[in-house]
Design an enzyme around this catalytic site. Structure first.
Site, short mmCIF file in Angstrom:
data_model
loop_
_atom_site.label_atom_id
_atom_site.label_comp_id
_atom_site.label_asym_id
_atom_site.label_seq_id
_atom_site.Cartn_x
_atom_site.Cartn_y
_atom_site.Cartn_z
N SER A 226 0.86 -1.19 0.00
CA SER A 226 0.00 0.00 0.00
C SER A 226 0.89 1.23 0.00
O SER A 226 1.51 1.56 1.02
CB SER A 226 -0.91 0.01 1.23
OG SER A 226 -1.80 -1.09 1.19
N LYS B 92 -7.11 1.86 -2.55
CA LYS B 92 -6.68 1.43 -1.22
C LYS B 92 -6.65 2.60 -0.24
O LYS B 92 -7.02 2.46 0.93
CB LYS B 92 -5.29 0.79 -1.30
CG LYS B 92 -4.73 0.34 0.06
CD LYS B 92 -5.65 -0.67 0.77
CE LYS B 92 -5.20 -0.96 2.19
NZ LYS B 92 -3.99 -1.76 2.28
N LYS C 227 0.73 5.84 7.94
CA LYS C 227 1.32 6.03 6.62
C LYS C 227 0.24 6.18 5.56
O LYS C 227 0.30 7.08 4.71
CB LYS C 227 2.25 4.86 6.31
CG LYS C 227 2.84 4.83 4.91
CD LYS C 227 2.09 3.90 3.97
CE LYS C 227 2.17 2.45 4.42
NZ LYS C 227 1.49 1.53 3.46
#
Length: 313
Positions: free
Chosen positions: A112, A187, A255
């Site tokens: 990701s 995502k 993140k």
């Protein structure tokens, strides 16, 4: 190669060649995902900064010395590492995957990472005469182990069709979202929804517990109604049972939300609740919780309320 058995009354069986597959990144997610590919009979070439686990090598997985060696021996290389710079290093370091590629091979990044860098990485791989898919996943450690991951894919239709049978060994909801980078964009959107739902479940269970109700029974009741969700089912149970051992670490969700907030600023969007969720994760990290499971966001809410789920009011 093995022969598939035709169903009764069906067409004659077809022969299917087993693929030579590379897998770089064998952590909490990567190890079970690679395991499913081995279990299906594929030949796996493996690399991680730490030696692959015996559960892979004992079943036929081949440990390699570098990403370059993996790419040299494989037709399709999967990458499953934590962050954007990690993918860059896995691909383009001196002994990285790109150094071992030859024309016609396929690289599939299931990490990701940033959609922007994804497009840059894809362009570099395609310049070598190879193909590239970005295919991040959702479902966490449980989904990886159960081969029930949601897989969001960006790239060319024909390349997706080639790799889809392998995706089907690792996941169930597999969607080609669009061109290069579309999987990563999807995502990021997924991680916004997950973070905000964790926050909502945490608030609801904290409210119920403080009001004197049994949070376990409240969760059970809510699972039969419109408020039900996978987050309530899995992470709500974690909150009630105080199990914050990581399936997906807070640091990784931080993140992902950083990707969302950074992109939103560039696009002129306001994502106020995403920003709030990030601040709650930041509070957890400040209290030593970077490695907690992301359901541990509830602990920041508990600190604000000076009350813990499970505590007697």
């Amino acid at each position: 190669m093995f022969k598939q058995t035709a169903p009764r009354g069906g067409a004659p069986p077809k022969e299917r060649h087993m693929s030579k597959i590379g897998f770089v990144g064998l952590g909490i997610m990567g190890t079970p995902m690679a395991g499913h590919l081995i279990a299906a009979g594929h030949q796996l070439f493996l690399y991680d900064l730490r030696p692959p686990k015996a559960e892979l090598t004992d079943k036929g997985g081949v440990a390699c010395a570098s990403g370059k060696e993996v790419a040299e021996k494989s037709d399709i290389v999967f990458v499953m590492v934590p962050d954007t710079p990690d993918v860059g290093a896995a691909l383009f370091s001196e002994n990285g995957i790109a150094a071992g590629l030859s024309k016609g091979k396929i690289v599939v990044d299931m990490s990701s990472i940033s959609p922007v860098e994804t497009k840059e990485y894809a362009a570099k791989i395609e310049a070598l005469g190879c193909e590239y898919l970005d295919a991040p996943v959702s479902g966490g450690e449980v989904g990886a182990k159960q081969a029930s991951l949601t897989i969001m894919v960006g790239g060319k239709d024909a390349v997706f069709a080639t790799v889809k049978p392998l995706f089907e060994l690792m996941g169930k909801n597999i969607t080609l979202v669009g061109g290069t980078g579309a999987g990563q964009t999807c995502k990021v959107a997924n991680q916004i929804i997950v973070a905000l739902t964790i926050e909502a479940v945490g608030e609801a269970l904290l409210f119920a517990a403080k009001a004197g109700a049994d949070p376990a029974k409240v969760r059970q009741a809510l699972m039969g109604g419109f408020a039900n969700s996978r987050i309530l089912e899995v992470h709500g149970e974690r909150m009630v049972k105080r199990n914050f051992e990581p399936g997906f670490r807070i640091a990784l969700h931080q993140k992902d939300l950083n990707l969302a907030l950074s992109a939103a600023r560039k696009m002129g969007l306001s994502l106020p609740n995403t920003a709030t969720a990030q601040e709650l994760f930041n509070a957890c990290a400040a209290h030593g919780g970077s490695a907690w499971d992301h359901s541990g966001m509830v602990k920041a809410l508990e600190m604000l309320g000076n009350f813990e789920i499970g505590q007697k009011s």
